[in-house]
Design a protein around this motif. Structure first.
Motif, PDB file in Angstrom:
ATOM      1  N   GLN A 121      -7.223 -22.762 -16.741  1.00  0.00           N
ATOM      2  CA  GLN A 121      -6.791 -22.152 -15.483  1.00  0.00           C
ATOM      3  C   GLN A 121      -5.474 -21.402 -15.647  1.00  0.00           C
ATOM      4  O   GLN A 121      -5.277 -20.350 -15.028  1.00  0.00           O
ATOM      5  CB  GLN A 121      -6.727 -23.179 -14.359  1.00  0.00           C
ATOM      6  CG  GLN A 121      -5.676 -24.238 -14.437  1.00  0.00           C
ATOM      7  CD  GLN A 121      -5.730 -25.188 -13.226  1.00  0.00           C
ATOM      8  OE1 GLN A 121      -6.547 -25.027 -12.308  1.00  0.00           O
ATOM      9  NE2 GLN A 121      -4.866 -26.186 -13.220  1.00  0.00           N
ATOM     10  N   ASN A 164      -6.589 -18.100 -17.492  1.00  0.00           N
ATOM     11  CA  ASN A 164      -7.324 -17.165 -16.639  1.00  0.00           C
ATOM     12  C   ASN A 164      -6.410 -16.522 -15.607  1.00  0.00           C
ATOM     13  O   ASN A 164      -6.583 -15.337 -15.278  1.00  0.00           O
ATOM     14  CB  ASN A 164      -8.488 -17.879 -15.965  1.00  0.00           C
ATOM     15  CG  ASN A 164      -9.576 -18.258 -16.940  1.00  0.00           C
ATOM     16  OD1 ASN A 164      -9.745 -17.613 -17.980  1.00  0.00           O
ATOM     17  ND2 ASN A 164     -10.331 -19.308 -16.627  1.00  0.00           N
ATOM     18  N   TYR A 165      -5.446 -17.281 -15.106  1.00  0.00           N
ATOM     19  CA  TYR A 165      -4.499 -16.687 -14.153  1.00  0.00           C
ATOM     20  C   TYR A 165      -3.639 -15.654 -14.870  1.00  0.00           C
ATOM     21  O   TYR A 165      -3.380 -14.574 -14.347  1.00  0.00           O
ATOM     22  CB  TYR A 165      -3.622 -17.768 -13.536  1.00  0.00           C
ATOM     23  CG  TYR A 165      -2.573 -17.215 -12.612  1.00  0.00           C
ATOM     24  CD1 TYR A 165      -2.905 -16.704 -11.361  1.00  0.00           C
ATOM     25  CD2 TYR A 165      -1.219 -17.174 -12.989  1.00  0.00           C
ATOM     26  CE1 TYR A 165      -1.954 -16.172 -10.514  1.00  0.00           C
ATOM     27  CE2 TYR A 165      -0.261 -16.635 -12.152  1.00  0.00           C
ATOM     28  CZ  TYR A 165      -0.629 -16.141 -10.926  1.00  0.00           C
ATOM     29  OH  TYR A 165       0.323 -15.604 -10.086  1.00  0.00           O
ATOM     30  N   ASN A 206      -5.342 -12.418 -15.287  1.00  0.00           N
ATOM     31  CA  ASN A 206      -5.591 -11.662 -14.058  1.00  0.00           C
ATOM     32  C   ASN A 206      -4.314 -11.246 -13.330  1.00  0.00           C
ATOM     33  O   ASN A 206      -4.399 -10.710 -12.227  1.00  0.00           O
ATOM     34  CB  ASN A 206      -6.458 -12.498 -13.111  1.00  0.00           C
ATOM     35  CG  ASN A 206      -7.901 -12.572 -13.575  1.00  0.00           C
ATOM     36  OD1 ASN A 206      -8.683 -11.671 -13.342  1.00  0.00           O
ATOM     37  ND2 ASN A 206      -8.243 -13.654 -14.258  1.00  0.00           N
ATOM     38  N   GLU A 207      -3.156 -11.531 -13.939  1.00  0.00           N
ATOM     39  CA  GLU A 207      -1.903 -11.139 -13.291  1.00  0.00           C
ATOM     40  C   GLU A 207      -1.784  -9.627 -13.204  1.00  0.00           C
ATOM     41  O   GLU A 207      -2.187  -8.907 -14.106  1.00  0.00           O
ATOM     42  CB  GLU A 207      -0.704 -11.683 -14.080  1.00  0.00           C
ATOM     43  CG  GLU A 207      -0.361 -13.127 -13.727  1.00  0.00           C
ATOM     44  CD  GLU A 207       0.970 -13.531 -14.351  1.00  0.00           C
ATOM     45  OE1 GLU A 207       1.197 -13.263 -15.547  1.00  0.00           O
ATOM     46  OE2 GLU A 207       1.797 -14.100 -13.636  1.00  0.00           O
ATOM     47  N   GLY A 244      -7.692 -25.710  -9.802  1.00  0.00           N
ATOM     48  CA  GLY A 244      -7.817 -24.630  -8.845  1.00  0.00           C
ATOM     49  C   GLY A 244      -8.928 -23.656  -9.190  1.00  0.00           C
ATOM     50  O   GLY A 244      -9.703 -23.868 -10.139  1.00  0.00           O
ATOM     51  N   PRO A 245      -8.997 -22.535  -8.480  1.00  0.00           N
ATOM     52  CA  PRO A 245     -10.084 -21.570  -8.659  1.00  0.00           C
ATOM     53  C   PRO A 245     -10.068 -20.835  -9.995  1.00  0.00           C
ATOM     54  O   PRO A 245     -11.074 -20.236 -10.374  1.00  0.00           O
ATOM     55  CB  PRO A 245      -9.879 -20.594  -7.495  1.00  0.00           C
ATOM     56  CG  PRO A 245      -8.421 -20.693  -7.166  1.00  0.00           C
ATOM     57  CD  PRO A 245      -8.074 -22.123  -7.400  1.00  0.00           C
ATOM     58  N   TYR A 246      -8.945 -20.864 -10.703  1.00  0.00           N
ATOM     59  CA  TYR A 246      -8.877 -20.161 -11.982  1.00  0.00           C
ATOM     60  C   TYR A 246      -9.400 -21.002 -13.146  1.00  0.00           C
ATOM     61  O   TYR A 246      -9.518 -20.505 -14.260  1.00  0.00           O
ATOM     62  CB  TYR A 246      -7.447 -19.716 -12.276  1.00  0.00           C
ATOM     63  CG  TYR A 246      -7.000 -18.551 -11.435  1.00  0.00           C
ATOM     64  CD1 TYR A 246      -7.353 -17.239 -11.762  1.00  0.00           C
ATOM     65  CD2 TYR A 246      -6.230 -18.751 -10.297  1.00  0.00           C
ATOM     66  CE1 TYR A 246      -6.950 -16.166 -10.988  1.00  0.00           C
ATOM     67  CE2 TYR A 246      -5.813 -17.682  -9.505  1.00  0.00           C
ATOM     68  CZ  TYR A 246      -6.183 -16.396  -9.855  1.00  0.00           C
ATOM     69  OH  TYR A 246      -5.785 -15.339  -9.084  1.00  0.00           O
ATOM     70  N   PRO A 257      -1.776 -21.650  -9.005  1.00  0.00           N
ATOM     71  CA  PRO A 257      -2.006 -20.493  -8.131  1.00  0.00           C
ATOM     72  C   PRO A 257      -3.416 -20.520  -7.541  1.00  0.00           C
ATOM     73  O   PRO A 257      -4.367 -20.938  -8.200  1.00  0.00           O
ATOM     74  CB  PRO A 257      -1.826 -19.301  -9.080  1.00  0.00           C
ATOM     75  CG  PRO A 257      -0.948 -19.811 -10.182  1.00  0.00           C
ATOM     76  CD  PRO A 257      -1.333 -21.250 -10.354  1.00  0.00           C
ATOM     77  N   GLY A 258      -3.515 -20.079  -6.304  1.00  0.00           N
ATOM     78  CA  GLY A 258      -4.809 -20.038  -5.648  1.00  0.00           C
ATOM     79  C   GLY A 258      -5.156 -21.277  -4.863  1.00  0.00           C
ATOM     80  O   GLY A 258      -6.227 -21.351  -4.251  1.00  0.00           O
ATOM     81  N   VAL A 259      -4.256 -22.284  -4.860  1.00  0.00           N
ATOM     82  CA  VAL A 259      -4.503 -23.525  -4.127  1.00  0.00           C
ATOM     83  C   VAL A 259      -3.416 -23.717  -3.080  1.00  0.00           C
ATOM     84  O   VAL A 259      -2.223 -23.625  -3.387  1.00  0.00           O
ATOM     85  CB  VAL A 259      -4.539 -24.748  -5.070  1.00  0.00           C
ATOM     86  CG1 VAL A 259      -4.713 -26.037  -4.272  1.00  0.00           C
ATOM     87  CG2 VAL A 259      -5.650 -24.600  -6.094  1.00  0.00           C
ATOM     88  N   ASP A 260      -3.812 -23.995  -1.855  1.00  0.00           N
ATOM     89  CA  ASP A 260      -2.873 -24.314  -0.781  1.00  0.00           C
ATOM     90  C   ASP A 260      -2.520 -25.787  -0.889  1.00  0.00           C
ATOM     91  O   ASP A 260      -3.419 -26.647  -0.831  1.00  0.00           O
ATOM     92  CB  ASP A 260      -3.522 -24.024   0.576  1.00  0.00           C
ATOM     93  CG  ASP A 260      -2.568 -24.238   1.743  1.00  0.00           C
ATOM     94  OD1 ASP A 260      -1.531 -24.917   1.562  1.00  0.00           O
ATOM     95  OD2 ASP A 260      -2.854 -23.738   2.849  1.00  0.00           O
TER      96      ASP A 260
END
Length: 310
Positions: free
Chosen positions: A302, A305-306, A309-310, A100-102, A79-82
């Motif tokens: 990651q 952390n995702y 934050n859900e 990714g960012p997480y 999640p968070g990556v295109d």
């Protein structure tokens, strides 16, 4: 860039991933997992000619489309990556996992044993995120747990597979759990334990809301086992999130004529029918050489952390 990445993932050298010298240097085997046909990069003079013509733009668009499909179906894009923006340096070595960012602090500073549970409903109820370690009884599960936390006897290791017959919770950094589940496929456990394993473990998977992911350990030193394939397919059919953790990737001697890279490739091919839309994350590890430790912990960070934050 993604086309270059596809070539690296589908045709990496197995020896370069393991990082140990070979007494008899020889050309390393190719390590191809899936989409073998799509991996072919043989130059085609007709295509080269077309690229110089007005069809160059169409050819470039087709190549980009193929690269995007690769990112969406072969790589694990968190999640968070295109997927269209994935680059080579975002993929963890020895895996199909994109960072990714997480992804965050992956260091394990402390670990404490909390409790052993006979039933899923007896497990801790504090809703901290947890990762469940699952695998055949001699897959090296306890060794991997000790390897991750860098303590020798956090999880019981024994020359007699099948010693873990309870759900064991270990609290990491006072914030998340590693869960050591009973190994499957070992006949020397008590008859009652053999009969009850399936029901209480499946109950854990289906009802544990704090479960972030199953880490399904697969022995890469031997050809795929039906019991591992059955477990992977059951998890897939029930939409249980999982990561394939290939263990014993330091083994250089072929088992039954097969190298670890060949065994991993075959396993991937055999389970792909149940994961047509998106291939699960996978990573190569060795508790002997240290391969994959930091990368696996970063991947877990990651996911965790995702989940937080859900």
């Amino acid at each position: 860039m993604l086309l270059i990445l596809r070539s690296r993932l589908l045709h990496p050298t197995f020896s370069s991933l393991l990082k140990f010298p070979s007494p008899n240097p020889r050309p390393p085997p190719q390590f191809s997992l899936s989409f073998r046909a799509a991996a072919s990069q043989t130059p085609n003079p007709h295509r080269a000619s077309a690229a110089k013509s007005s069809g160059a733009a169409a050819a470039a668009a087709a190549a980009e489309s193929k690269a995007n499909k690769f990112a969406r179906t072969v790589l694990f894009v968190p999640p968070g990556v295109d997927p269209d923006e994935v680059t080579e340096d975002m993929v963890l070595p020895g895996s199909n996992i994109v960072v990714g960012p997480y992804a965050g602090d992956a260091k394990i500073k402390e670990v404490d044993f909390v409790k052993s549970s006979i039933r899923a409903k007896d497990c801790p109820q504090d809703e901290r995120p947890e990762f469940a370690m699952l695998g055949r009884s001699n897959v090296g599960k306890s060794s991997l747990i000790n390897f991750l936390v860098r303590k020798k006897e956090v999880a019981l290791t024994s020359k007699k597979p099948g010693k873990t017959q309870l759900i064991n919770h270990f609290l990491v950094n006072k914030s998340w759990y590693i869960v050591d589940l009973p190994g499957y496929g070992f006949a020397n456990a008590p008859d009652s334990a053999i009969m009850d394993w399936s029901s209480f473990t499946k109950g854990y998977f289906l009802n544990r809301e704090s479960l972030v992911s199953v880490l399904l350990l697969i022995d890469a030193s031997v050809p795929p086992k039906k019991i591992d394939l059955d477990c992977a397919n059951w998890l897939g059919r029930n939409n249980i999130p999982l990561t394939f953790v290939f263990t014993k990737c330091d083994k250089t001697k072929a088992a039954k004529g097969r190298r670890p890279d060949e065994n991993i490739k075959e396993f991937q091919e055999l389970i792909k029918d149940n994961y047509r839309q998106k291939h699960p994350p996978w990573i190569m590890t060795s508790s002997v050489t240290g391969l994959g430790r930091d990368e696996l912990l970063l991947h877990m960070s990651q996911l965790r952390n995702y989940w937080d934050n859900e």
